[in-house]
Design a protein around this motif. Sequence first.
Motif, PDB file in Angstrom:
ATOM      1  N   SER A 151      22.244  74.867  22.534  1.00  0.00           N
ATOM      2  CA  SER A 151      23.586  74.419  22.169  1.00  0.00           C
ATOM      3  C   SER A 151      24.457  75.595  21.752  1.00  0.00           C
ATOM      4  O   SER A 151      23.975  76.689  21.483  1.00  0.00           O
ATOM      5  CB  SER A 151      23.514  73.393  21.029  1.00  0.00           C
ATOM      6  OG  SER A 151      22.918  73.976  19.892  1.00  0.00           O
ATOM      7  N   LYS A 152      25.728  75.332  21.664  1.00  0.00           N
ATOM      8  CA  LYS A 152      26.683  76.378  21.333  1.00  0.00           C
ATOM      9  C   LYS A 152      26.820  76.487  19.818  1.00  0.00           C
ATOM     10  O   LYS A 152      26.332  75.651  19.084  1.00  0.00           O
ATOM     11  CB  LYS A 152      28.031  76.070  21.987  1.00  0.00           C
ATOM     12  CG  LYS A 152      27.907  75.683  23.449  1.00  0.00           C
ATOM     13  CD  LYS A 152      29.213  75.125  23.964  1.00  0.00           C
ATOM     14  CE  LYS A 152      29.018  74.434  25.307  1.00  0.00           C
ATOM     15  NZ  LYS A 152      28.150  73.269  25.231  1.00  0.00           N
ATOM     16  N   GLY A 153      27.525  77.489  19.360  1.00  0.00           N
ATOM     17  CA  GLY A 153      27.650  77.669  17.921  1.00  0.00           C
ATOM     18  C   GLY A 153      29.051  78.064  17.488  1.00  0.00           C
ATOM     19  O   GLY A 153      29.219  78.736  16.473  1.00  0.00           O
ATOM     20  N   ALA A 154      30.073  77.712  18.254  1.00  0.00           N
ATOM     21  CA  ALA A 154      31.450  78.074  17.904  1.00  0.00           C
ATOM     22  C   ALA A 154      31.894  77.323  16.657  1.00  0.00           C
ATOM     23  O   ALA A 154      31.542  76.173  16.456  1.00  0.00           O
ATOM     24  CB  ALA A 154      32.380  77.762  19.070  1.00  0.00           C
ATOM     25  N   ARG A 155      32.701  77.993  15.831  1.00  0.00           N
ATOM     26  CA  ARG A 155      33.201  77.375  14.610  1.00  0.00           C
ATOM     27  C   ARG A 155      34.489  76.626  14.896  1.00  0.00           C
ATOM     28  O   ARG A 155      35.412  77.162  15.520  1.00  0.00           O
ATOM     29  CB  ARG A 155      33.453  78.454  13.557  1.00  0.00           C
ATOM     30  CG  ARG A 155      33.896  77.892  12.212  1.00  0.00           C
ATOM     31  CD  ARG A 155      32.781  77.097  11.564  1.00  0.00           C
ATOM     32  NE  ARG A 155      33.231  76.464  10.336  1.00  0.00           N
ATOM     33  CZ  ARG A 155      32.498  75.594   9.629  1.00  0.00           C
ATOM     34  NH1 ARG A 155      31.291  75.285  10.055  1.00  0.00           N
ATOM     35  NH2 ARG A 155      32.962  75.067   8.526  1.00  0.00           N
ATOM     36  N   ILE A 156      34.577  75.391  14.474  1.00  0.00           N
ATOM     37  CA  ILE A 156      35.735  74.548  14.747  1.00  0.00           C
ATOM     38  C   ILE A 156      36.363  74.151  13.413  1.00  0.00           C
ATOM     39  O   ILE A 156      35.653  73.751  12.470  1.00  0.00           O
ATOM     40  CB  ILE A 156      35.330  73.298  15.539  1.00  0.00           C
ATOM     41  CG1 ILE A 156      34.719  73.715  16.881  1.00  0.00           C
ATOM     42  CG2 ILE A 156      36.511  72.367  15.746  1.00  0.00           C
ATOM     43  CD1 ILE A 156      34.137  72.580  17.668  1.00  0.00           C
ATOM     44  N   VAL A 157      37.682  74.240  13.327  1.00  0.00           N
ATOM     45  CA  VAL A 157      38.396  73.902  12.100  1.00  0.00           C
ATOM     46  C   VAL A 157      38.265  72.410  11.806  1.00  0.00           C
ATOM     47  O   VAL A 157      38.453  71.563  12.676  1.00  0.00           O
ATOM     48  CB  VAL A 157      39.888  74.292  12.219  1.00  0.00           C
ATOM     49  CG1 VAL A 157      40.648  73.858  10.970  1.00  0.00           C
ATOM     50  CG2 VAL A 157      40.018  75.789  12.436  1.00  0.00           C
TER      51      VAL A 157
END
Length: 340
Positions: A151-157
């Motif tokens: 899975s991905k690990g981008a930070r989302i507000v």
Amino acid sequence: MRREMLTLADREEISRCLAVNMQQKDIAAAIGRSPSVVSREIARHGGRRAYRAHRADSGAGKSRRRPKRRKIDADPRLRERVLCDFRKARSPEQISGRLCYERSRGETDMSVSHEAIYTWLYALPKGELAEMEIALRTGRTRRQPRGRARSKGARIVGMVSISQRPEEAEGRKVPGHWEGDLVIGKAGKTAMGTLVERKSRYLVPVALPDGRDSAAVCDGVIESVRDMPAGLLRSITWDQGAEMARHAALTLASDIPVFFAHAHSPWERGTNENTNGLLREYFPKGTDITGDIRYLNRVADEINDRPRAILGFRTPAEVFAELLLDDNSGDNLSSVASTG
């Protein structure tokens, strides 16, 4: 204690001992065999009352003959059913389980284990599967363990963690909780979204003809769930991919709260990960994915028509239709449960 196969003389001795009502352990001692060997021998050939030495010896000889004719080859109806289900991309376990389910309902008298199907399949001459237009869903000639997608690990507000998802979603007893993700095409240039209802395992495809940025994904999800009753739209759980950056807009437009799984934790969306694996049969890695919702709906129909072991070998389409009826949404049945 002797270990070789029972002889006719052994079986005659067993028959004589049974005639005088000896216990099995005493019979075993008399012929120098394990009590378990004697127990199985008697049980296989009629029991204490009907055991006969010559009949038992003949039956044992027939059982040892090779090659044996496999059950699927011996029953033309069963063979045709198995072949037909293979052409529908069903696995041996799904074929076996569905037959068992139909037999319990009096719809068929046929049955076969999934191991018997595998054994029959692997025993076929090389090339015959292709001639019959069937194959394992993976395309392999033998079973192999499958790895997990990362899975991905981008930070989302403004992310709301899966740990805050309602407890009712965990046990799958309450319908309407969904898992979502993307299936990416060749070089990342095409994609489709997937929504899978946790209780029924029902798949709703999301067409993305205009790309997979957050705006396109948000609009695609809203369009895909537009006609569903509110009782079946309780939450969506997504991974931390940047395509869900507009989750707040999605919630505002559809009134569906969005929760995010922990980074690198695909098992938290196991239903969706498994369904995406099924979709890879239609869209292998390295191929383009169409943005035509009609085609995606036909693919989803086939997947939703596969019997699942976790559902008692009912299909996701059958279970989801029941959920629609339970929600008193019979008017929506034709527009939602049938995506064709």
